[in-house]
Structure formats: C-alpha cells, structure tokens
Write an enzyme that holds these catalytic residues in place. Structure first.
Site, PDB file in Angstrom:
ATOM      1  N   GLY A  24       0.937  -5.096   1.213  1.00 36.30           N
ATOM      2  CA  GLY A  24      -0.253  -5.289   0.386  1.00 36.30           C
ATOM      3  C   GLY A  24       0.075  -5.973  -0.931  1.00 36.30           C
ATOM      4  O   GLY A  24      -0.775  -6.664  -1.510  1.00 36.30           O
ATOM      5  N   ALA A  40       0.834  -1.204   0.000  1.00 35.79           N
ATOM      6  CA  ALA A  40       0.000   0.000   0.000  1.00 35.79           C
ATOM      7  C   ALA A  40       0.869   1.254   0.000  1.00 35.79           C
ATOM      8  O   ALA A  40       1.967   1.253   0.557  1.00 35.79           O
ATOM      9  CB  ALA A  40      -0.895  -0.012   1.230  1.00 35.79           C
ATOM     10  N   GLU A  94       0.011  -9.486  -0.196  1.00 37.74           N
ATOM     11  CA  GLU A  94      -1.381  -9.888   0.076  1.00 37.74           C
ATOM     12  C   GLU A  94      -2.157 -10.077  -1.229  1.00 37.74           C
ATOM     13  O   GLU A  94      -2.993 -10.975  -1.339  1.00 37.74           O
ATOM     14  CB  GLU A  94      -2.053  -8.844   0.971  1.00 37.74           C
ATOM     15  CG  GLU A  94      -1.495  -8.899   2.399  1.00 37.74           C
ATOM     16  CD  GLU A  94      -2.014  -7.779   3.278  1.00 37.74           C
ATOM     17  OE1 GLU A  94      -1.749  -6.603   2.940  1.00 37.74           O
ATOM     18  OE2 GLU A  94      -2.674  -8.069   4.279  1.00 37.74           O
ATOM     19  N   GLU A 129       4.609  -4.560   7.322  1.00 34.75           N
ATOM     20  CA  GLU A 129       3.726  -3.539   7.908  1.00 34.75           C
ATOM     21  C   GLU A 129       4.119  -3.190   9.340  1.00 34.75           C
ATOM     22  O   GLU A 129       4.040  -2.046   9.759  1.00 34.75           O
ATOM     23  CB  GLU A 129       2.267  -4.021   7.880  1.00 34.75           C
ATOM     24  CG  GLU A 129       1.613  -3.976   6.508  1.00 34.75           C
ATOM     25  CD  GLU A 129       1.863  -5.234   5.679  1.00 34.75           C
ATOM     26  OE1 GLU A 129       2.788  -6.008   6.006  1.00 34.75           O
ATOM     27  OE2 GLU A 129       1.127  -5.442   4.699  1.00 34.75           O
TER      28      GLU A 129
HETATM   29  C1  LIG Z   1      -4.200   1.499  -0.194  1.00 32.83           C
HETATM   30  C2  LIG Z   1      -4.125   2.969  -0.398  1.00 32.83           C
HETATM   31  C3  LIG Z   1      -4.044   3.754   0.874  1.00 32.83           C
HETATM   32  C4  LIG Z   1      -5.389   3.981   1.454  1.00 32.83           C
HETATM   33  C5  LIG Z   1      -5.453   3.602   2.930  1.00 32.83           C
HETATM   34  C6  LIG Z   1      -6.712   2.861   3.268  1.00 32.83           C
HETATM   35  C7  LIG Z   1      -6.575   2.030   4.518  1.00 32.83           C
HETATM   36  C8  LIG Z   1      -7.224   0.663   4.439  1.00 32.83           C
HETATM   37  C9  LIG Z   1      -6.533  -0.286   3.519  1.00 32.83           C
HETATM   38  C10 LIG Z   1      -5.722  -1.268   4.277  1.00 32.83           C
HETATM   39  C11 LIG Z   1      -4.884  -2.082   3.389  1.00 32.83           C
HETATM   40  C12 LIG Z   1      -3.656  -2.532   4.080  1.00 32.83           C
HETATM   41  C13 LIG Z   1      -2.699  -3.080   3.107  1.00 32.83           C
HETATM   42  C14 LIG Z   1      -1.339  -3.491   3.632  1.00 32.83           C
HETATM   43  O1  LIG Z   1      -1.415  -4.537   4.536  1.00 32.83           O
HETATM   44  C15 LIG Z   1      -0.603  -2.330   4.208  1.00 32.83           C
HETATM   45  C16 LIG Z   1       0.676  -2.111   3.478  1.00 32.83           C
HETATM   46  O2  LIG Z   1       0.969  -2.663   2.469  1.00 32.83           O
HETATM   47  S1  LIG Z   1       1.700  -0.990   4.194  1.00 32.83           S
HETATM   48  C17 LIG Z   1       3.128  -0.994   3.136  1.00 32.83           C
HETATM   49  C18 LIG Z   1       4.016  -2.151   3.378  1.00 32.83           C
HETATM   50  N1  LIG Z   1       5.208  -2.025   2.600  1.00 32.83           N
HETATM   51  C19 LIG Z   1       6.344  -1.540   3.081  1.00 32.83           C
HETATM   52  O3  LIG Z   1       6.452  -1.222   4.233  1.00 32.83           O
HETATM   53  C20 LIG Z   1       7.478  -1.425   2.113  1.00 32.83           C
HETATM   54  C21 LIG Z   1       8.201  -0.142   2.330  1.00 32.83           C
HETATM   55  N2  LIG Z   1       9.262   0.050   1.375  1.00 32.83           N
HETATM   56  C22 LIG Z   1      10.482  -0.497   1.496  1.00 32.83           C
HETATM   57  O4  LIG Z   1      10.769  -1.278   2.361  1.00 32.83           O
HETATM   58  C23 LIG Z   1      11.513  -0.088   0.505  1.00 32.83           C
HETATM   59  O5  LIG Z   1      11.173   1.156   0.018  1.00 32.83           O
HETATM   60  C24 LIG Z   1      11.673  -1.068  -0.675  1.00 32.83           C
HETATM   61  C25 LIG Z   1      10.346  -1.324  -1.330  1.00 32.83           C
HETATM   62  C26 LIG Z   1      12.286  -2.371  -0.171  1.00 32.83           C
HETATM   63  C27 LIG Z   1      12.609  -0.444  -1.736  1.00 32.83           C
HETATM   64  O6  LIG Z   1      13.822  -0.074  -1.119  1.00 32.83           O
HETATM   65  P1  LIG Z   1      14.924   0.758  -1.934  1.00 32.83           P
HETATM   66  O7  LIG Z   1      15.172   0.119  -3.217  1.00 32.83           O
HETATM   67  O8  LIG Z   1      16.064   0.953  -0.987  1.00 32.83           O
HETATM   68  O9  LIG Z   1      14.249   2.148  -2.271  1.00 32.83           O
HETATM   69  P2  LIG Z   1      13.651   3.228  -1.294  1.00 32.83           P
HETATM   70  O10 LIG Z   1      13.355   2.659   0.030  1.00 32.83           O
HETATM   71  O11 LIG Z   1      14.506   4.437  -1.341  1.00 32.83           O
HETATM   72  O12 LIG Z   1      12.226   3.529  -1.983  1.00 32.83           O
HETATM   73  C28 LIG Z   1      12.169   4.169  -3.253  1.00 32.83           C
HETATM   74  C29 LIG Z   1      11.054   5.179  -3.186  1.00 32.83           C
HETATM   75  O13 LIG Z   1       9.801   4.498  -3.040  1.00 32.83           O
HETATM   76  C30 LIG Z   1       9.118   4.991  -1.903  1.00 32.83           C
HETATM   77  N3  LIG Z   1       8.341   3.894  -1.333  1.00 32.83           N
HETATM   78  C31 LIG Z   1       8.766   2.666  -1.054  1.00 32.83           C
HETATM   79  N4  LIG Z   1       7.770   1.909  -0.585  1.00 32.83           N
HETATM   80  C32 LIG Z   1       6.676   2.689  -0.575  1.00 32.83           C
HETATM   81  C33 LIG Z   1       5.309   2.475  -0.206  1.00 32.83           C
HETATM   82  N5  LIG Z   1       4.876   1.284   0.218  1.00 32.83           N
HETATM   83  N6  LIG Z   1       4.482   3.525  -0.304  1.00 32.83           N
HETATM   84  C34 LIG Z   1       4.897   4.729  -0.755  1.00 32.83           C
HETATM   85  N7  LIG Z   1       6.179   4.988  -1.151  1.00 32.83           N
HETATM   86  C35 LIG Z   1       7.042   3.969  -1.048  1.00 32.83           C
HETATM   87  C36 LIG Z   1      10.214   5.495  -0.992  1.00 32.83           C
HETATM   88  O14 LIG Z   1       9.705   6.420  -0.083  1.00 32.83           O
HETATM   89  C37 LIG Z   1      11.178   6.106  -1.984  1.00 32.83           C
HETATM   90  O15 LIG Z   1      10.667   7.339  -2.380  1.00 32.83           O
HETATM   91  P3  LIG Z   1      11.272   8.688  -1.789  1.00 32.83           P
HETATM   92  O16 LIG Z   1      10.901   8.727  -0.333  1.00 32.83           O
HETATM   93  O17 LIG Z   1      12.747   8.584  -1.988  1.00 32.83           O
HETATM   94  O18 LIG Z   1      10.588   9.749  -2.558  1.00 32.83           O
END
Ligand SMILES: CCCCCCCCCCCCC[C@H](O)CC(=O)SCCNC(=O)CCNC(=O)[C@H](O)C(C)(C)COP(=O)(O)OP(=O)(O)OC[C@H]1O[C@@H](n2cnc3c(N)ncnc32)[C@H](O)[C@@H]1OP(=O)(O)O
Length: 724
Positions: free
Chosen positions: A100, A60, A103, A123
């Site tokens: 997500g 997400a 998932e 998460e």
């Molecule tokens: C669904 C829409 C939202 C509405 C909300 C409604 C709520 C109800 C819905 C519930 C659904 C829940 C679903 C789910 O269970 C919840 C999630 O999925 S939470 C997200 C989980 N994922 C993560 O935590 C992954 C986070 N990211 C990372 O670990 C790393 O970024 C990576 C993917 C391993 C990549 O690493 P790197 O290659 O080192 O690169 P960067 O870290 O520098 O990232 C590059 C760039 O991407 C941005 N970014 C990465 N992941 C996300 C993300 N999940 N969302 C938004 N942006 C992301 C990161 O910030 C970098 O950008 P920059 O900050 O440099 O501009």
C-alpha cells in the site's frame, strides 16, 4: 499536514507509524485529512508525501486484516484522492515503499527516491494482491511484463532498477526530502493530466494474448496450489482488457476473495511467527550487539559440503573466517569449492567480488594449523556426523580456544550433551544445525544442551541474525525438532511403498499438497547412504544386527528394510544415478520412474507375503502429514520447543513445507485437531506396531479441551523448559 518551511508553498504529509509506517486505519484517516486540508488551503501550491524516520511505508498494517474494524477506511479511494488533486503531489521515497505504501506513491504525480530505497508490491507473499489500485496503475506506468513480474513474485527492487523501469522519475544520493521539495516547487503550475496514471493507456505488447498465456502457465507452475499469484495475474490481466474503473472493480473482487482465504491467514500467521521466533533470546546476548559480530573472527572446521556452505554464508555476512581442514589435500579441495561458491554469489551482487572481498586474507583464510584457533571468538565445527570424531575435536577445542569462545557443532541429530562432555566448558557448547545448501537455506536450528548458558544461546541467535537466517532455539533430543518430525513422515512414506504404492505416487501427492519436493525425490537428492550410515550406527541394520532379527521388525516395532536393500545394491540416489528413481547418469538430476524398482517392490511384497493394495492420495497425505504433526505435539509436550510457531517456522524455512499452509501445526489447527486425532486413531488401529501413529497425549488433551486455538495450546501444558 505540516509546511516544509514557514511561507513555503509545499505542504508536507508525513506518514508516521513506527517502526515501518504501516498504514493503519488511523494513518489513513490522517492522510485523508491532510490531503483535504492541503487541497482547501489556497496558500498550498504543491504537496509532498514522505515517511517518518527514513522509511516511506511498508504498506497496509497487516494486523488490521484480521481485526473486525477493518472495513472502516479503504486505501484505494485515498490513492484516487491523491491522484485527482489539483495540486501536484510528489512522493519522497526513502528506505522502503512496499505494498500500500507504493500504491500511495503511484497515486502521486511524481516519485522521487533515494538511491538506497527499495520498492515492491509484496502482497502476494502474505496471500493477497495489491488492493489499492496498484494492479491497475503499475502496468500503465512500467508495462505489463515488468508489472506482472513485480506483482506475482512480490520481489523488492532497488531504486536504480525502479528508475530504469520508469517507476520513479528521479533518484538522489543526498537529502531526499529536500530534493522532493525542490521538485514540488519546480512542477507547480504544470499540467497534471499526463501525470495521472489512471488516465494512461496500458502500453501495448506485440502479442498480448500469447504473452499472457505463457505468463499464466509460468505462474501456475510455480504456485503449486498457492492461490494468490494466479489472482494477482488475473488482476493485471484485467488492466489489459478493461478501462481503469472496471479494472479496479475486478481488483477489489479478487482482493476480497484472497482476504477471506485460509491461505492469506496462513501466510500472515507465518509472517508474524517468523519475526516473533527470531526475536527470542536476543536480549540476553552480550553487548555491544551486532556491530561487534562483524569485527570478530570466526572460525569453523571441516570443509565438506556443509562447511563450504557455512563458510560462504559467513563471508557473505562480512564475518571474517578462518577455515580449517585436517590436511592440505582436503583444504585445497575445500578452498576451491568455497571460492567457486563465492564467485557465484558475488556475481549476483551489485559490486561483485569487490563487495565480498573474499580474496582478502583478513576476510577469509584457509589453514591446517589448529593452533590458530587460540584467539577466535566462535568456532563452528562442521565435520561429518561421527560422535567419536566430534568429541575428539571438542576436547581439543576446549584446550586451545580462549575462555570466552563459543563452541558450535553443526549436527542434524547428535547429542549436544555428549559432545559437550568432551570439553571443560559445556556452558559454551551449542548445536547449530545448518541446512544444505547452508549459504542458501534460511533456517538455523539452535540446540542448547543441559549446561548451555543463556548467553551462549543468545549469541547463537545473534549469529543467525547476522547471517540473515531465521534462528530457532530448540532442546536436545535425537533429530532435534526438524528431523525428529521428519522421521515418522519418511517412515510412513516407505511403509506406503511396502503396502502397494510407488515413489512417484507418494511424491506427487505431497508435491500437490505444496511441498517443493516429495520424500523420495528428496532422499535421492540427499543420498540414501546418509540414512544408511545412521541406521548402521544405531544397530538397525548392518553387521551389528543380531542374527535372526526379523526382516521387518526392530525392538518389537514395524521396520522397513527397503532403504537398506537399495543401499546394499549401490543405489544411493542421484550421486549413483539410481535410487528410488533412475537418472540419466550418476549425478543426474532428472528423476524418472524406474521399472526395475517397481518389479523389485513387487518381489519384495511377494517374498514378505504383503498383499498389494491401491493407496489413494488422501491416505498418503494423512499418514505422512499427521504422523509428522503427531510428533510435533510430542515435542511440544516434552518441552523441546516452546510453541507451535517454532515448529512451523522450522518446517517452512528448512523443510520446504508450503508456506501458504502456514506450517504443520498451523495446518493441524485449520483441519481441526479432532480430525487429526480421529485419523491417527484409525491408522494406529490398522497398524498397531507403528508407535508413531499412536496419538500423542497432548493432542488428545487439546481435543478433550475443546480444540482450542493454536495461540492457547501451550497454556494446557504445565511444564516448560526454563531455557526456552
Ligand atoms: C489499511 C488498514 C487495514 C484495514 C484493512 C481493510 C481492507 C481493505 C483495504 C485494502 C488495501 C490494500 C492495500 C495493500 O495493497 C495491501 C498491503 O499493503 S499488505 C502489506 C504489504 N507489505 C508487506 O507485506 C511488507 C511486510 N513487511 C516486510 O516485508 C518487512 O517487515 C520490512 C518492511 C521489509 C522490514 O523488514 P525488517 O527491517 O527486517 O523488519 P521486520 O520485518 O522485523 O519488521 C519490523 C516490525 O514491523 C512489523 N511490520 C512490518 N511490516 C508491517 C506491516 N505491513 N504491517 C504491520 N506490521 C508490519 C513487523 O511485524 C515487525 O514488528 P514485530 O512483528 O517484530 O512486532
């Protein structure tokens, strides 16, 4: 939705949202539309879901969690929609499938992954739990112990492990998309019931209750006040106790609780702060970028504890190293230690020693020949903290090294300008403050001096990136940012002992707050002699102290000689088996409260006429934390750091500050600056001889301006360093 090829029976749905295909509201809407279209199209017999640009999805869109329109589209129902499809759906996992993203893949009937792909439900690391039915599907697929481990730790697992766990059906080394299409074609017409995870029972354990009891105890112990791991546990537990639909309801309930928590806000702030801070200055690095770093030769001098960790860190990053020591005895000792560290690191890696290749002299060589420095691109000097010695080395480096070489000094407090003054090229001198153990700790404080060039700063940031560390650029002052903020914190901790507290009470309060280790346990671990040497150097104690100096005053301010008195008695901490605590032996690790110290403290108070009083947890926390935060405001006002995020990233990655509290400055913003100010004013009035409790002018200014949000703080300062 697209077709893999004209007349193909497989519809392709591609998640597209660079750079990591995060699931934004728009992506989710498109996914739902694509599924419905494919379902309705009779010529479509199977569906494949993949991600654009070799990445499935990072889950997400985290930014969406703090925007008002966040409830418009939910991911869980879309995952259910995938699973209930009458046409087989195959997930083609390349790069990453996280949160997500994974998932979505769990909703698919088949999962095929590239061998280099990584999967996980991270998460928990941003204060949440998998909220799209992942806590209910994953245990059904891979069993409760493995699912619990993945969900409560958030760790990423490689495809090879995912295959062993049964998380994916197949892994491929070649084109993942083509292989997934082949699989999709193959399974057309096969029954889908057995592939729908929501219909599967959770595999039974021999003694589920006992397993869950133990698992909860472990999660709680590691969490130290961090809520998400425990709620992750509760969600998985629900899977073992309830039918799928009820488990999903419980998951949603728990997810909502976390979503609105301060901890989730703090962790998501920390996530973006770290990335923003790491990007700083990089654009000024000389081109070509990272690839070159790996082919260049780096050298560092000094093979003490810090040097050993730095060398290990460089080798791990595949950066060729030449390690220099002053004589053969130290060199051999250092070599043995570095090789030992590398052996241990290699054991943790796939491919072991071969991957690191550290027996290859082209990767790592040891020498006592200073002249070998003439051809290197970067030097990291890591001798101990002695200004005269450092200056002598830098004078030599300046003569020997080639004109473009970057000269880095590993120091935790010394003046970079003074070190640079010993060279003829101060623009190429920079501080690189590694944290011990240097091959483990993620923080690299990068300190520029008056003459350090922007290119030098950018190159040091590039080095941090290559070492997979978080580089934070800061200005030059005693202790830089991290240690400078630490001084008042430790000072308060010792004053609290003078006034009536005990090391174990102070440590407990701060460990309950979430610190990995309290100040006294930390001091015993690091060695009390380190600070003693520094205080002697500053003339605060030892033979250079003028006769007649008051025991508890220096330069008109309150001073506690307690740490000096312990050192004079040979109590250096763990290394001598005694410090603020006692240990089973010299070098022992288990800190036990020491009755000797308690009576020593009583005698000390008696001899100085200090009335012992009970000090509660609230006062311990406020005095230690608010004095540290107060110093942070002074640092920002002086332009030593460019934003509060920098301070927070430093504290989370280098000082064990609990990440779920977002760093000290974020924490201050959550408790409210007027509250911080009021408490500092109160303690400052009670202790007028402690300047570090006097509220900083910048803090007062922000309070007077109405307690603006953290993002706006810097706009209240007119002066900013041109280099930050
Ligand atoms: C669904 C829409 C939202 C509405 C909300 C409604 C709520 C109800 C819905 C519930 C659904 C829940 C679903 C789910 O269970 C919840 C999630 O999925 S939470 C997200 C989980 N994922 C993560 O935590 C992954 C986070 N990211 C990372 O670990 C790393 O970024 C990576 C993917 C391993 C990549 O690493 P790197 O290659 O080192 O690169 P960067 O870290 O520098 O990232 C590059 C760039 O991407 C941005 N970014 C990465 N992941 C996300 C993300 N999940 N969302 C938004 N942006 C992301 C990161 O910030 C970098 O950008 P920059 O900050 O440099 O501009």
């Amino acid at each position: 939705m697209e077709r893999y090829a004209r007349s193909s029976a497989v519809a392709v749905i591609r998640l597209r949202n660079p750079p990591v295909n995060a699931l934004s509201v728009e992506v989710l809407q498109a996914l739902e539309d694509g599924l419905k279209k494919a379902e309705a199209d009779p010529s479509v017999k199977a569906i494949m879901i993949c991600g654009e640009n070799g990445k499935f999805s990072a889950g997400a869109d985290i930014r969406g969690f703090s925007t008002p329109k966040r409830h418009r589209v939910a991911l869980g129902p879309i995952v259910s929609l995938i699973e209930s499809s009458e046409k087989p759906v195959v997930a083609a996992i390349e790069g990453i499938a996280l949160g997500g993203g994974l998932e979505v893949a769990l909703g698919c009937h088949y999962r095929l992954a590239h061998v280099k792909a990584q999967m996980g439900l991270p998460e928990v690391t941003i204060g949440l739990l998998p909220g799209a039915e992942g806590t209910q599907r994953l245990p059904r697929l891979i069993g409760v112990p493995a699912a619990l481990d993945m969900i409560t730790t958030g760790k990423h697992i490689p495809a090879t492990e995912a295959l062993k766990l049964g998380l994916v059906d197949e892994i491929v080394e070649e084109n993942t998309i083509e292989a997934a299409i082949r699989l999709a074609n193959k399974v057309i017409g096969q029954p889908l019931g057995p592939r729908r995870l929501s219909l599967k029972p959770v595999p039974k354990l021999p003694n589920t209750d006992a397993f869950l009891r133990e698992a909860l105890a472990k999660v709680k112990k590691q969490a130290r006040g961090f809520l998400a791991p425990e709620l992750c546990f509760q969600a998985v537990k629900a899977a073992t106790e309830r039918p799928f639909a009820e488990g999903v309801r419980r998951e949603r309930e728990l997810f909502q609780r976390l979503l609105s928590s301060e901890q989730a806000r703090a962790l998501q702030y920390a996530f973006f702060a770290e990335r923003a801070v790491s990007r700083d200055h990089l654009s000024l690095a000389p081109s070509p970028l990272p690839g070159t770093l790996l082919s260049d030769v780096y050298i560092y001098t000094g093979l003490g504890t810090m040097g050993q960790g730095i060398a290990t860190s460089l080798v791990k990053a595949k950066i060729p190293v030449v390690a220099l020591e002053q004589d053969l005895e130290y060199l051999n000792k250092g070599r043995k230690a570095v090789m030992g560290l590398l052996e241990r690191e290699a054991m943790k890696m796939e491919g072991g020693a071969q991957t690191l290749d550290f027996h290859n002299p082209a990767r790592l060589q040891f020498t006592v020949d200073f002249d070998l420095l003439s051809d290197v691109d970067l030097v990291i000097e890591a001798v101990f903290e002695d200004m005269a010695l450092k200056k002598e080395i830098f004078h030599k480096l300046s003569k020997i090294c080639k004109p473009g070489a970057l000269l880095c000094t590993n120091t935790s407090a010394l003046n970079i300008d003074e070190i640079a003054s010993a060279t003829s090229r101060p623009q190429q001198v920079i501080g690189t403050h590694f944290f011990s153990p240097a091959h483990v700790m993620r923080l690299l404080e990068i300190i520029y001096g008056r003459h350090t060039s922007p290119t030098a700063i950018a190159t040091a940031m590039q080095l941090a990136k290559a070492l997979k560390k978080v580089g934070v650029v800061v200005g030059n002052c005693f202790g830089f940012v991290g240690n400078r903020m630490m001084f008042p914190y430790v000072e308060q901790a010792v004053f609290l002992l003078e006034e009536g507290s005990r090391p174990e009470a102070v440590d407990q309060a701060l460990e309950d707050f979430g610190f990995k280790i309290g100040p006294f346990r930390m001091s015993d671990l690091a060695g009390l002699d380190v600070g003693w040497r520094s205080r002697k150097g500053q003339g605060l104690t030892g033979p250079s102290l003028p006769a007649g100096t008051a025991a508890r005053q220096r330069h008109g301010q309150r001073y506690s000689p307690l740490p000096d008195l312990l050192c004079e008695r040979g109590r250096f901490g763990q290394k001598t088996g005694k410090g603020w605590y006692q240990y089973e032996k010299a070098g022992g690790r288990t800190a036990v409260p020491d009755p000797w110290l308690h009576s020593f403290l009583s005698q000390y108070r008696d001899s100085h006429g200090i009335k012992t009083r009970y000090i509660d947890q609230e006062e311990i926390l406020e005095r230690c934390l608010f004095s540290l935060i107060n110093e942070g405001f002074a640092i920002l006002a002086e332009g030593i750091a460019s934003a509060p995020e920098h301070l927070d990233v430093i504290y989370i990655n280098g000082y064990g500050w609990p990440k779920h509290r977002g760093g000290p400055m974020f924490y201050a913003s959550t408790v409210g600056l007027p509250h911080v100010l009021a408490k500092l004013q109160k303690y400052s009035e009670a202790h007028p001889d402690v300047p570090k409790l006097r509220p900083s002018a910048f803090l007062k200014k922000l309070v007077a301006a109405g307690n603006p949000p953290l993002k706006e703080w810097m706009s209240y300062l007119s002066r900013q360093s041109p280099k930050l």
